[in-house]
Motif scaffolding. Structure first.
Motif, PDB file in Angstrom:
ATOM      1  N   HIS A  30       0.652  -1.068   0.409  1.00  0.00           N
ATOM      2  CA  HIS A  30       0.240  -0.256  -0.197  1.00  0.00           C
ATOM      3  C   HIS A  30       0.898   1.087   0.199  1.00  0.00           C
ATOM      4  CE1 HIS A  30      -3.595   2.389   0.691  1.00  0.00           C
ATOM      5  NE2 HIS A  30      -2.984   2.418   1.498  1.00  0.00           N
ATOM      6  N   ASP A  31       0.403   2.613  -1.144  1.00  0.00           N
ATOM      7  CA  ASP A  31       1.795   3.423  -1.318  1.00  0.00           C
ATOM      8  C   ASP A  31       2.732   3.176  -0.617  1.00  0.00           C
ATOM      9  OD1 ASP A  31      -1.262   4.605  -1.969  1.00  0.00           O
ATOM     10  OD2 ASP A  31      -0.729   5.875   0.196  1.00  0.00           O
ATOM     11  N   THR A  33       6.794   3.804  -1.028  1.00  0.00           N
ATOM     12  CA  THR A  33       7.910   4.528  -2.498  1.00  0.00           C
ATOM     13  C   THR A  33       9.162   4.344  -1.229  1.00  0.00           C
ATOM     14  OG1 THR A  33       6.164   6.627  -2.002  1.00  0.00           O
ATOM     15  CG2 THR A  33       8.685   6.442  -2.379  1.00  0.00           C
ATOM     16  N   TRP A  43       8.144   5.027  -6.818  1.00  0.00           N
ATOM     17  CA  TRP A  43       7.543   5.780  -6.305  1.00  0.00           C
ATOM     18  C   TRP A  43       5.588   5.260  -6.164  1.00  0.00           C
ATOM     19  CZ3 TRP A  43       7.988  11.457  -6.533  1.00  0.00           C
ATOM     20  CH2 TRP A  43       9.714  11.456  -6.736  1.00  0.00           C
ATOM     21  N   ASP A  44       5.426   5.116  -4.818  1.00  0.00           N
ATOM     22  CA  ASP A  44       3.876   5.291  -4.669  1.00  0.00           C
ATOM     23  C   ASP A  44       3.216   3.397  -4.969  1.00  0.00           C
ATOM     24  OD1 ASP A  44       1.745   6.016  -3.500  1.00  0.00           O
ATOM     25  OD2 ASP A  44       2.030   7.910  -4.060  1.00  0.00           O
ATOM     26  N   ASP A  46       1.109   0.656  -5.137  1.00  0.00           N
ATOM     27  CA  ASP A  46      -0.237  -0.370  -4.971  1.00  0.00           C
ATOM     28  C   ASP A  46      -0.664  -1.311  -5.404  1.00  0.00           C
ATOM     29  OD1 ASP A  46      -1.535   1.495  -2.754  1.00  0.00           O
ATOM     30  OD2 ASP A  46      -3.402   1.543  -3.704  1.00  0.00           O
ATOM     31  N   ILE A  79      10.373   4.533   2.535  1.00  0.00           N
ATOM     32  CA  ILE A  79      10.213   5.669   2.880  1.00  0.00           C
ATOM     33  C   ILE A  79       8.593   6.271   3.451  1.00  0.00           C
ATOM     34  CG2 ILE A  79      12.292   7.274   2.017  1.00  0.00           C
ATOM     35  CD1 ILE A  79      11.133   8.507   0.299  1.00  0.00           C
ATOM     36  N   SER A  80       8.057   5.867   2.805  1.00  0.00           N
ATOM     37  CA  SER A  80       6.647   5.058   3.745  1.00  0.00           C
ATOM     38  C   SER A  80       5.782   3.794   2.678  1.00  0.00           C
ATOM     39  CB  SER A  80       6.151   6.498   2.587  1.00  0.00           C
ATOM     40  OG  SER A  80       5.922   6.610   1.134  1.00  0.00           O
ATOM     41  N   ARG A 235       7.150   3.272 -11.501  1.00  0.00           N
ATOM     42  CA  ARG A 235       5.604   3.289 -10.284  1.00  0.00           C
ATOM     43  C   ARG A 235       5.215   2.061 -11.290  1.00  0.00           C
ATOM     44  NH1 ARG A 235       6.095   5.302 -16.050  1.00  0.00           N
ATOM     45  NH2 ARG A 235       3.747   5.428 -17.055  1.00  0.00           N
ATOM     46  N   LEU A 236       4.341   1.929 -10.561  1.00  0.00           N
ATOM     47  CA  LEU A 236       3.030   0.718 -11.554  1.00  0.00           C
ATOM     48  C   LEU A 236       2.297   0.741 -12.773  1.00  0.00           C
ATOM     49  CD1 LEU A 236       2.781  -1.934 -10.585  1.00  0.00           C
ATOM     50  CD2 LEU A 236       0.360  -1.479  -9.529  1.00  0.00           C
ATOM     51  N   VAL A 237       2.471   0.760 -13.357  1.00  0.00           N
ATOM     52  CA  VAL A 237       2.309   1.011 -15.545  1.00  0.00           C
ATOM     53  C   VAL A 237       1.077   0.522 -15.421  1.00  0.00           C
ATOM     54  CG1 VAL A 237       2.584   1.121 -17.424  1.00  0.00           C
ATOM     55  CG2 VAL A 237       4.476   1.606 -16.043  1.00  0.00           C
ATOM     56  N   LEU A 259      10.268   8.266 -16.782  1.00  0.00           N
ATOM     57  CA  LEU A 259       9.312   9.524 -16.516  1.00  0.00           C
ATOM     58  C   LEU A 259      10.218  10.362 -16.150  1.00  0.00           C
ATOM     59  CD1 LEU A 259       6.152   8.611 -15.292  1.00  0.00           C
ATOM     60  CD2 LEU A 259       6.549   9.052 -17.806  1.00  0.00           C
ATOM     61  N   LEU A 262       9.864  12.318 -13.072  1.00  0.00           N
ATOM     62  CA  LEU A 262       9.893  11.900 -11.595  1.00  0.00           C
ATOM     63  C   LEU A 262      11.699  11.513 -11.262  1.00  0.00           C
ATOM     64  CD1 LEU A 262       8.000   8.830 -11.647  1.00  0.00           C
ATOM     65  CD2 LEU A 262       7.659  10.794 -10.925  1.00  0.00           C
ATOM     66  N   VAL A 265      12.283  15.305 -10.088  1.00  0.00           N
ATOM     67  CA  VAL A 265      11.856  15.555  -8.575  1.00  0.00           C
ATOM     68  C   VAL A 265      12.340  14.299  -7.809  1.00  0.00           C
ATOM     69  CG1 VAL A 265      10.094  15.401  -7.517  1.00  0.00           C
ATOM     70  CG2 VAL A 265       9.874  16.083  -9.874  1.00  0.00           C
TER      71      VAL A 265
ATOM     72  N   TRP C 420       0.800  18.372  -9.082  1.00  0.00           N
ATOM     73  CA  TRP C 420       1.678  17.040  -8.222  1.00  0.00           C
ATOM     74  C   TRP C 420       1.082  15.747  -8.261  1.00  0.00           C
ATOM     75  CZ3 TRP C 420       6.022  14.927  -9.858  1.00  0.00           C
ATOM     76  CH2 TRP C 420       6.109  13.384  -8.834  1.00  0.00           C
ATOM     77  N   TYR C 423      -0.366  15.271 -11.774  1.00  0.00           N
ATOM     78  CA  TYR C 423       1.234  13.874 -12.800  1.00  0.00           C
ATOM     79  C   TYR C 423       0.069  12.847 -11.986  1.00  0.00           C
ATOM     80  CZ  TYR C 423       5.260  12.992 -14.035  1.00  0.00           C
ATOM     81  OH  TYR C 423       6.219  11.727 -14.841  1.00  0.00           O
ATOM     82  N   HIS C 427      -0.154   9.450 -14.178  1.00  0.00           N
ATOM     83  CA  HIS C 427       0.223   8.427 -14.715  1.00  0.00           C
ATOM     84  C   HIS C 427       0.434   7.091 -14.174  1.00  0.00           C
ATOM     85  CE1 HIS C 427       2.977  10.531 -18.198  1.00  0.00           C
ATOM     86  NE2 HIS C 427       3.126  11.292 -17.760  1.00  0.00           N
ATOM     87  N   PHE C 428       0.321   7.564 -12.356  1.00  0.00           N
ATOM     88  CA  PHE C 428       0.434   6.017 -11.741  1.00  0.00           C
ATOM     89  C   PHE C 428      -1.218   5.265 -11.780  1.00  0.00           C
ATOM     90  CE2 PHE C 428       3.823   7.625  -8.988  1.00  0.00           C
ATOM     91  CZ  PHE C 428       4.859   8.347  -9.953  1.00  0.00           C
ATOM     92  N   ASN C 429      -0.523   4.125 -11.439  1.00  0.00           N
ATOM     93  CA  ASN C 429      -2.133   3.186 -11.096  1.00  0.00           C
ATOM     94  C   ASN C 429      -2.375   3.354  -9.717  1.00  0.00           C
ATOM     95  OD1 ASN C 429      -4.174   1.651 -11.533  1.00  0.00           O
ATOM     96  ND2 ASN C 429      -2.381   0.177 -12.551  1.00  0.00           N
ATOM     97  N   ARG C 441       4.855  15.904   0.030  1.00  0.00           N
ATOM     98  CA  ARG C 441       5.699  15.247   0.746  1.00  0.00           C
ATOM     99  C   ARG C 441       6.160  15.446  -0.824  1.00  0.00           C
ATOM    100  NH1 ARG C 441       8.323  11.111   3.428  1.00  0.00           N
ATOM    101  NH2 ARG C 441       6.735  10.111   3.624  1.00  0.00           N
ATOM    102  N   LEU C 446       9.166  21.075  -5.706  1.00  0.00           N
ATOM    103  CA  LEU C 446       8.924  21.557  -6.955  1.00  0.00           C
ATOM    104  C   LEU C 446       8.915  22.878  -7.559  1.00  0.00           C
ATOM    105  CD1 LEU C 446       5.383  19.752  -7.393  1.00  0.00           C
ATOM    106  CD2 LEU C 446       7.808  18.825  -8.044  1.00  0.00           C
ATOM    107  N   LEU C 450      10.518  23.073 -12.763  1.00  0.00           N
ATOM    108  CA  LEU C 450       9.483  21.780 -12.909  1.00  0.00           C
ATOM    109  C   LEU C 450       7.960  22.045 -12.773  1.00  0.00           C
ATOM    110  CD1 LEU C 450      11.456  19.439 -10.377  1.00  0.00           C
ATOM    111  CD2 LEU C 450      11.282  19.398 -12.252  1.00  0.00           C
TER     112      LEU C 450
END
Lengths: 276, 534, 476
Positions: A30-31, A33, A43-44, A46, A79-80, A235-237, A259, A262, A265, C420, C423, C427-429, C441, C446, C450
């Protein structure tokens, strides 16, 4: 991809209590990172692994496939996020999870035989202080036999070919008799016989209701070997049954380069957090 | 060589029954416990406290260790060899006490050293022993200040050394963890800084009116002769404790050394195990201070273990062999230094270990240099024979149809018919006539060729061999071309090297991979044009 | 007078009133030796061969002893007599020459032997080094004992030197200072001459080879130079200081800078400072350590202030202290600085979060939990103080009000947050209710560039996934 949620999640205080996982999925993430040296590389995420399936983890080089497995197993700090195995944190579910690391992470000159390595999978069962008795050696030998390596049991591990070494580590995971297997590139650089042996073992595992998450790099064989796929690139595509998800469009999204944002950042965050 | 492969390939059943890994531990437990009990039950007054340190006054100029022969009361009355034998056989009680203490230390260090070698942390022992010095000096100072005259109390000094050693190891880990300084520099920093502090404290102590400094000096260079029986008991006890812990946790520590990540993912407390291993190293280094001295104690941790590796491919036997080497060198060193005043124990123990190491490195049955050279030689010969057989086959191949038709049915392989002369084969490879002659001789000895009046002829075994070798070679070449995208021009050399070690299992795979291309043929055609002989 | 003040006065007396020319010469000799060591040491540390330095300082012993034995044999066999009776200088000169030759040989031998053991015996490199150097050192110790009649080497002296007696003759420049100074000059010249080559082969040996630089020669050269430096220093400062000065000052400098030339300069400076401070500490350590126990029976008859500790030992200790200082207070990698930086970051993030909360509260009070506004934690108060100092908010700390520039900042922050979220949703699932945490976070990192990039990639979105407006950087 996502549904708009009319309720307001933007309460500034982040939800402090970890979300409940009512599901007892073999692996529920879950979430999550993950960062190396404070730089996020995943990243993130799930994800809920489907029980009793063979899942291929697919993504380009540097997309975080290995990190994904290691972070789930607490080998790399997250980290999370929150990871559960069969509804429990890894600490409690350890005996139910088997891990086959990437080959080459050990010292091949180490004075152990193939059988000794496989017996290591039984150490937890044997327990503290007790020696590896004949009974356990027999069990280990059976596991070696399942990967077709019984007649090489006495060889020192550096005297085995790459594929044979891979099979030894697979046998070690089998010896753990886990319910969920996480395998990091077991097919990398192996010969045809080893590939067949690994596939046979995977099918055997599925038949006995076990789940396996396998980092895989050969797109040709994905549909042949695996029921589910997990497409990863920082990330999960996409994730789901192979025939639904393993599409050209999704593959383009996965392999169409990282990306770039990403990465940028991530870099800013590294700088910002005092590692300049 | 053939015997070793034989061993690998024998059936399943007998191999499982015994395993050194298990045996060590199984036998170790009862032994340890008995030894420990025996030692504990010995009343302390049963051991005469004869072996005392020399008065410092006897060495006025230099605080150099000058081991006086322990059994040296009657040096003139006995011949040197007799005296040596007597010491070797531990007939003298005092020598026996010292030698047994050192022997146990050697055994303990061999075992712990094996783990450290495999964990690639060999030099940590060096740091520990150097870092112990300020601990010893502090302990001495504190005791002398609070209770004058009792400073040279071995247990207290060793406790001081132990604490300082552990702090040293902790500092090393902290430095490489919290800064950009690498492990090797962290080791050197802690080693030199702690040692410098220790030396400073020592020089202060030397100037104090304690008159007892000689007892401390021995920690730097080691001095078995100044051991008291109480010291030896302490060393023996500590060694046994190390042995006991190492054998109890044998499997856990082995796992830690082999694959730390797996151990962690499997729920073993790797941090705790690592600390235990470090504590073992610190203990061995500290109890070795007195006999070997802190400058050289690290040798006891490295050399026996490294020597043992040449003799075995298994961890259990390696540990036992390392313990033997450690014990042997310690025993030899202690005995020699008790016999000859000028041979101080520390260097002799180390050099005895070095001799064992050189011997093992040369003659070790698993990784020794001689064995490797012999294997290489055998391999070269085998490759030579293979090349010869294949060359003969390729030479005869164009004539095969003719030979087959002319041969009487059932009269054996047609390859055996033609007579071969030197000139036929010479131009086909870059062989000198001399080398070709030697190859042919070797082939004759192996029954592949038979000598005829005007040349040679393949035996039926030789014909079979030639076909097999040529087939393997072509299979391998074809496989490389089909599957590894290797340019055909490069194939020959690669194939030359690998084809000689192909195992039957692999050949089956090759057949499978290649033969669907040439389904009808026993012998695949060569994928590149063959050189025609001149 | 309090005891502490008393001790201070004593220390002052020891260091100032009782500092003689001898002390100056000790410091000069030791500093020259230390600086000479720090130069090759820099490269040992960077090449991750620190333990090689340790090994070399041990293995020079048999070389030194061998030189003494041979020159003694030459003396007794009448070699010097033939060239003219008692000539201590000729004897010294020959002994010295042979010592340096022996050092070069043994330095190279150590490297060659450990490589041989590593390759032929397939022994791990540090273990191979351990085997070689302990064996050679044992040979040296044994030689000292066996030839004790002809060689008057005190192994203790080899260990911790006798820099205290460096100037006992009381005239001219001490010989040890000349030897150490010579080594320093030699090392400096070599580094200046081969700076590029050393840098390339240290940073990337393969690249060096492709550039036609002989990395192997440089490796063995470095070993030989280290051995020579160790020999030059052994008589005056001893083995232990050589190990310390080879490694600790370069490691200290490595914590302070990333430039190679500055690294060398700094490590030489640290080495010299260690020598000076080390001698001072050697003089006052007994006073510091033993004064509290002056009444103990052991010390009653001792004049504590007249005691001193081994200068070489204390120099090593001092360099360790300097290393610790750099470890804690280093400008960029220091632990304290890193901790402070993290603290400031936490305050900045808390401050920015507060800006966001006030902004959202103005936008739609329903969405904000009122408890957040009345938080009274230390971080919050620091954050408010920070915001007020920068003129972004006014009003009390419980009910701060945005100034106009505060409003702009907050708007940018909220924009970053919502961009963000958009974004990620694109892009994310990830389910929409998972978006917030990560955005919360990332928003702090940014920058405008960015933000524009994201907006461009998403074709300038007006609304975030939750349907709220994404403000522009500048109000229309």
């Amino acid at each position: 991809m996502s549904t708009t949620n009319p309720s307001d999640p933007a309460a500034v205080e982040p939800t402090s209590s970890p979300p409940e996982h009512p599901s007892s999925a073999p692996l529920a993430i879950h979430d999550m990172t993950v960062a190396y040296h404070r730089r996020p590389v995943l990243w993130d995420i799930d994800y809920d692994a489907p029980p009793g399936k063979l899942v291929a983890i697919i993504g380009p080089n540097g997309s975080g496939k290995t990190t994904f497995i290691k972070a789930a197993l607490d080998l790399v700090p997250r980290i999370s996020g929150d990871v559960r195995f069969f509804g429990e944190p890894y600490r409690q579910a350890r005996t139910r999870v088997g891990y086959v690391p990437q080959r080459g992470s050990v010292d091949w000159d180490f004075p152990v035989s193939a059988l000794d390595v496989v017996a290591m999978g039984l150490y937890r069962k044997i327990g503290w202080f007790r020696p590896v008795t004949r009974r356990y050696r027999q069990q280990a030998l059976e596991c070696l036999d399942r990967v077709g390596m019984a007649d090489l049991a006495r060889r020192q591990i550096s005297q085995l070919s790459g594929g044979q070494q891979q099979r030894v580590f697979l046998a070690r995971a089998l010896a753990q008799s886990a319910d969920l297997y996480l395998m990091d590139e077991p097919f990398a650089g192996v010969d045809a016989a080893t590939e067949r042996a690994i596939v046979a073992v995977l099918h055997e595992l599925r038949q006995s209701g076990k789940t396996a998450l396998v980092v895989h790099h050969d797109l040709q064989t994905v549909t042949e070997y695996f029921d589910h796929v997990l497409l990863l690139n920082m990330r999960l595509v996409a994730t789901g049954p192979t025939r639904d998800v393993f599409t050209n469009e999704n593959l383009r999204a996965t392999y169409g380069g990282k990306l770039a944002l990403l990465d940028q950042v991530g870099h800013r965050m590294t700088l910002g957090q005092g590692n300049q | 060589m053939s015997s070793s492969t034989c061993q690998y390939r024998s059936g399943l059943r007998p191999r499982v029954s015994t395993g050194p890994l298990g045996t060590v531990v199984r036998f170790a437990h009862p032994f340890m416990v008995t030894g420990l009990l025996l030692l504990l039950s010995t009343p302390s007054n049963a051991l005469p406290a004869v072996i005392t340190s020399q008065a410092p006054a006897s060495r006025p100029t230099m605080p150099l260790p000058s081991p006086v022969s322990i059994s040296g009361a009657t040096p003139a009355t006995r011949s040197a060899p007799g005296k040596f034998a007597r010491a070797l056989l531990l007939e003298d009680y005092n020598t026996r006490v010292v030698v047994i203490g050192t022997l146990l230390l050697g055994i303990g260090s061999g075992i712990v050293g094996t783990f450290m070698l495999l964990r690639k942390r060999s030099l940590v022992g060096d740091v520990v022993s150097h870092a112990a010095l300020p601990g010893i000096a502090m302990a001495f100072l504190i005791v002398e200040i609070t209770q004058p005259g009792t400073g040279r109390s071995m247990p207290l000094l060793l406790v001081g050394a132990l604490l300082a050693g552990l702090v040293g190891v902790g500092c090393t880990m902290a430095i490489s963890r919290f800064s950009r300084i690498k492990q090797d520099a962290a080791l050197a920093i802690v080693l030199s800084v702690f040692f410098g502090l220790g030396i400073s404290l020592f020089t202060i102590i030397q100037k104090l009116p304690t008159g007892n400094v000689a007892g401390l000096q021995q920690f730097i260079y080691g001095q078995t002769a100044s051991m008291t029986s109480g010291d030896v008991r302490l060393i023996a006890l500590a060694s046994l404790a190390v042995l006991g812990i190492a054998s109890l946790l044998f499997k856990e520590i082995a796992l830690l050394c082999f694959d730390e990540q797996f151990a962690r993912s499997n729920g073993w407390p790797t941090g705790g195990l690592d600390s235990i291993l470090m504590a073992l190293v610190v203990s061995v280094a500290i109890i070795g201070l007195q006999s070997v001295g802190l400058l050289l104690v690290v040798a006891l941790l490295i050399i026996p273990a490294a020597s043992a590796r040449f003799w075995t491919e298994r961890l259990g036997p390696m540990t036992i062999i390392a313990a033997c080497f450690g014990g042997l060198s310690a025993w030899l060193g202690a005995v020699t230094s008790s016999m000859f005043a000028r041979f101080s124990a520390g260097p002799v123990i180390v050099l005895a270990g070095t001799l064992f190491f050189l011997f093992s490195m040369t003659f070790g049955t698993r990784r020794g240099i001689v064995r490797r050279l012999l294997l290489q030689l055998a391999m070269r010969r085998r490759v030579g024979r293979h090349d010869l057989a294949r060359t003969i086959y390729e030479f005869l191949e164009p004539e095969l149809p003719l030979l087959e038709s002319s041969a009487h049915p059932g009269s054996g392989d047609p390859l055996c018919i033609p007579l071969l002369v030197l000139q036929d084969l010479l131009g086909r490879r870059t062989w000198s006539p001399k080398r070709l002659g030697r190859l042919i001789q070797s082939a004759c000895r192996h029954g592949l060729l038979q000598v005829e009046p005007k040349g040679w002829r393949l035996t039926s075994e030789g014909a079979r061999h030639a076909r097999l070798v040529a087939r393997n070679h072509r299979l391998w070449e074809t496989y490389l071309i089909l599957h590894a995208d290797v340019a055909p021009s490069h194939v020959d050399r690669n194939a030359d090297l690998i084809e000689h070690v192909l195992e039957p299992e692999l050949i089956e795979q090759l057949v499978e991979a290649v033969m669907d291309r040439y389904p009808q043929m026993d012998m695949p055609p060569s994928p590149h044009p063959l050189a025609q002989g001149s | 007078m309090t005891p502490q003040l008393d001790m201070l006065t004593t220390i002052k007396t020891i260091l100032l009133d009782e500092w003689f020319l001898l002390d100056t010469w000790i410091v000069v000799t030791a500093a020259l030796a230390a600086m000479g060591c720090a130069i090759p040491g820099t490269f040992l540390v960077l090449r991750r061969q620190s333990m090689m330095g340790d090994a070399l300082t041990h293995t020079v012993l048999p070389g030194i002893v061998g030189a003494f034995i041979i020159s003694h044999a030459m003396k007794t066999s009448g070699w010097f007599a033939a060239t003219g009776g008692e000539q201590p200088y000729a004897f010294d000169a020959i002994t010295y020459t042979m010592m340096f030759v022996g050092a070069v040989a043994i330095g190279a031998l150590t490297a060659v032997l450990s490589e041989w053991v590593q390759r032929q015996g397939r022994v791990e490199s540090s273990a191979a080094l351990g085997i070689v150097y302990t064996s050679l050192f044992a040979v040296g110790l044994l030689m000292i004992r066996l030839f004790a009649d002809s060689v008057h080497i005190d192994p203790d002296c080899v260990l911790y030197g006798s820099v205290e007696t460096v100037w006992v003759t009381g005239d001219g420049v001490p010989r040890a200072a000349l030897a150490s100074g010579g080594a320093l000059v030699l090392n400096t010249l070599l580094v200046v001459a081969f700076f590029k080559e050393l840098r390339v082969s240290t940073f990337d040996p393969d690249l060096a080879i492709s550039l036609g630089i002989n990395s192997t020669a440089i490796h063995y050269g470095l070993m030989a130079i280290t051995a020579v430096t160790a020999v030059a220093a052994f008589e005056s400062v001893g083995n232990i200081l050589v190990i310390a000065m080879l490694i600790v000052p370069p490691a200290t400098a490595h914590l302070l800078t990333d430039r190679l030339w500055l690294l060398i300069v700094l490590s030489v400076t640290v080495a010299a400072a260690s020598a000076w401070l080390g001698h001072a500490f050697a003089l006052i350590l007994p006073t510091l350590l033993l004064t509290p126990f002056a009444d103990a029976p052991l010390l009653r008859s001792v004049n504590i202030t007249s005691l001193d500790a081994s200068t070489a030992g204390m120099m090593a200790t001092t360099s360790g202290l300097l290393f610790l200082l750099a470890l804690l207070l280093g400008p960029r990698h220091g632990l304290v600085i890193r901790r402070l930086h993290r603290g400031f970051l936490a305050i900045r993030i808390a401050a920015e979060d507060l800006l966001g909360v006030i902004y959202r509260n103005q936008e739609d009070p329903e969405t904000v939990n009122p408890a957040i506004l009345t938080d009274r934690s230390l971080t919050r108060r620091l954050a408010v103080w920070w915001l007020r100092r920068r003129g972004l908010v006014t009003g009390s700390s419980t009910s701060p009000v945005l100034t106009s520039s505060g409003h702009a900042s907050a708007r940018q922050l909220v924009r970053a947050h919502r961009l963000w979220e958009s974004y990620m949703a694109h892009h994310f699932n990830v389910p929409a209710d998972h978006l917030h945490e990560m955005a919360h976070r990332v928003e702090h990192f940014l920058d405008p560039e960015l933000r524009d990039q994201i907006a461009e990639e998403l074709d300038g979105p007006q609304r975030d996934p939750h349907g709220r407006e994404i403000p522009l950087d500048e109000p229309d």
